[in-house]
Design a protein around this motif. Structure first.
Motif, PDB file in Angstrom:
ATOM      1  N   GLU A 230       0.795   4.008  -2.952  1.00 55.00           N
ATOM      2  CA  GLU A 230       0.430   5.385  -2.639  1.00 55.00           C
ATOM      3  C   GLU A 230       1.568   6.352  -2.954  1.00 55.00           C
ATOM      4  OE1 GLU A 230      -1.068   5.281   1.356  1.00 55.00           O
ATOM      5  OE2 GLU A 230      -2.820   4.074   0.775  1.00 55.00           O
TER       6      GLU A 230
ATOM      7  N   ARG B 205       0.836  -1.212   0.000  1.00 61.39           N
ATOM      8  CA  ARG B 205       0.000   0.000   0.000  1.00 61.39           C
ATOM      9  C   ARG B 205       0.867   1.258   0.000  1.00 61.39           C
ATOM     10  NH1 ARG B 205      -5.342  -0.172   0.924  1.00 61.39           N
ATOM     11  NH2 ARG B 205      -6.255  -2.148   1.630  1.00 61.39           N
TER      12      ARG B 205
ATOM     13  N   LEU C  52       1.339   6.804  -6.741  1.00 61.57           N
ATOM     14  CA  LEU C  52       0.193   7.638  -7.116  1.00 61.57           C
ATOM     15  C   LEU C  52       0.398   9.100  -6.726  1.00 61.57           C
ATOM     16  CD1 LEU C  52      -2.702   5.199  -6.120  1.00 61.57           C
ATOM     17  CD2 LEU C  52      -1.968   5.790  -8.432  1.00 61.57           C
TER      18      LEU C  52
ATOM     19  N   GLU D 277      -8.651  -1.856  -5.804  1.00 58.80           N
ATOM     20  CA  GLU D 277      -8.956  -0.819  -4.815  1.00 58.80           C
ATOM     21  C   GLU D 277      -8.432   0.539  -5.246  1.00 58.80           C
ATOM     22  OE1 GLU D 277      -7.713   0.301  -0.232  1.00 58.80           O
ATOM     23  OE2 GLU D 277      -7.756  -1.813  -0.825  1.00 58.80           O
ATOM     24  N   TYR D 278      -7.244   0.549  -5.850  1.00 61.49           N
ATOM     25  CA  TYR D 278      -6.630   1.819  -6.260  1.00 61.49           C
ATOM     26  C   TYR D 278      -6.919   2.161  -7.722  1.00 61.49           C
ATOM     27  CZ  TYR D 278      -4.078   2.073  -1.846  1.00 61.49           C
ATOM     28  OH  TYR D 278      -3.745   2.174  -0.506  1.00 61.49           O
TER      29      TYR D 278
END
Length: 282
Positions: A116, A112, A119, A150-151
């Protein structure tokens, strides 16, 4: 129609790798790259990528390779050593993971953080793949696919290279067995990726000869390219001598780069009417 993604791995690992990838994109036919979001030259890679709007950029999820993690060691103690670095390779990782000594929750936290970080760069992230293909290992594959959904990352690498393909590369028994095992894991991961609506190229090249591609081997792949969309994984860079002093993989970074700068190979792509794309075009 034949479409080809030429994806350069390890973007962010070293400045000489970063520069080689960008050179291969601007002067050759590298169309895509995979960003290591916890690697030491991540910021340099991001800056370079922003200057290349046509270069597809994915996230190279990293759980091995002696690279530092995105999270601090105390948050993921079973995943890294006391210096906050990952295990050296997927074999060492698999031994600990499948014996229960690496916690899946810690893997999720780390992945994650890497996603992140990618992104947050403002780059348009085209896909997910991973260092040494850990994203297709049973147990890890489902987690990565769920994180992709999810992303809202809808494309993923499927490193299922045909076990009968050599492309003219004389591989040893160990490398051939390793390719067969990872391709089988990729086949299993492909089934669940398909159910979850993730998309991926139909064909994959570059695993058996990973780190050893050259102008002739890339030409062989181009000549044998099947109908549909294919991904060619590669590891270009500048200064093999300098990189070889740091990384013990015995890769041929400059030789791989020359394969994509080759005017003969570029001409062959045109003659074969092969369309160059990145993951964002799938």
């Amino acid at each position: 129609m034949k479409q080809l993604i030429v994806n350069a791995d390890d973007f962010g690992l070293h400045t000489e790798i970063n520069k080689g990838i960008i050179k291969g994109h601007k002067e050759g036919f590298i169309t895509s790259t995979s960003l290591m979001c916890s690697a030491p030259c991540f910021a340099d890679a991001v800056e370079l990528a922003h200057s290349c709007p046509k270069l597809g950029v994915g996230i190279h999820l990293t759980l091995v390779g002696g690279v530092e993690s995105a999270l601090t060691a105390y948050k993921i103690p079973t995943l890294v050593d006391r210096n906050g670095k990952f295990l050296p390779d997927y074999v060492a990782f698999a031994k600990l993971y499948y014996s229960g000594r690496i916690k899946l929750l810690e893997i999720e936290k780390e992945l994650r953080a890497q996603i992140e970080a990618g992104l947050s760069t403002g780059l348009r992230i085209t896909h997910l793949d991973s260092h040494q293909h850990t994203h297709v290992l049973p147990g890890i594959a489902a987690l990565v696919q769920d994180l992709a959904s999810e992303y809202s990352i809808t494309k993923i690498r499927n490193p299922r290279e045909s076990v009968i393909f050599s492309g003219g590369f004389a591989a040893g028994l160990g490398r051939s067995i390793g390719r067969a095992g990872l391709s089988f894991c990729a086949y299993l991961a492909e089934q669940s990726a398909k159910r979850k609506g993730l998309r991926y190229p139909e064909h994959f090249f570059g695993m058996l000869a990973g780190g050893n591609l050259n102008e002739r081997l890339v030409r062989n792949i181009i000549e044998q390219l099947p109908e549909g969309t294919s991904e060619l994984m590669t590891h270009p860079g500048l200064s093999t001598e300098k990189l070889g002093q740091i990384f013990t993989w015995q890769y041929h970074w400059e030789q791989e780069l020359e394969a994509y700068l080759s005017l003969a190979n570029q001409k062959l792509l045109q003659e074969k009417q092969i369309k160059l794309i990145n993951f964002g075009d799938i």
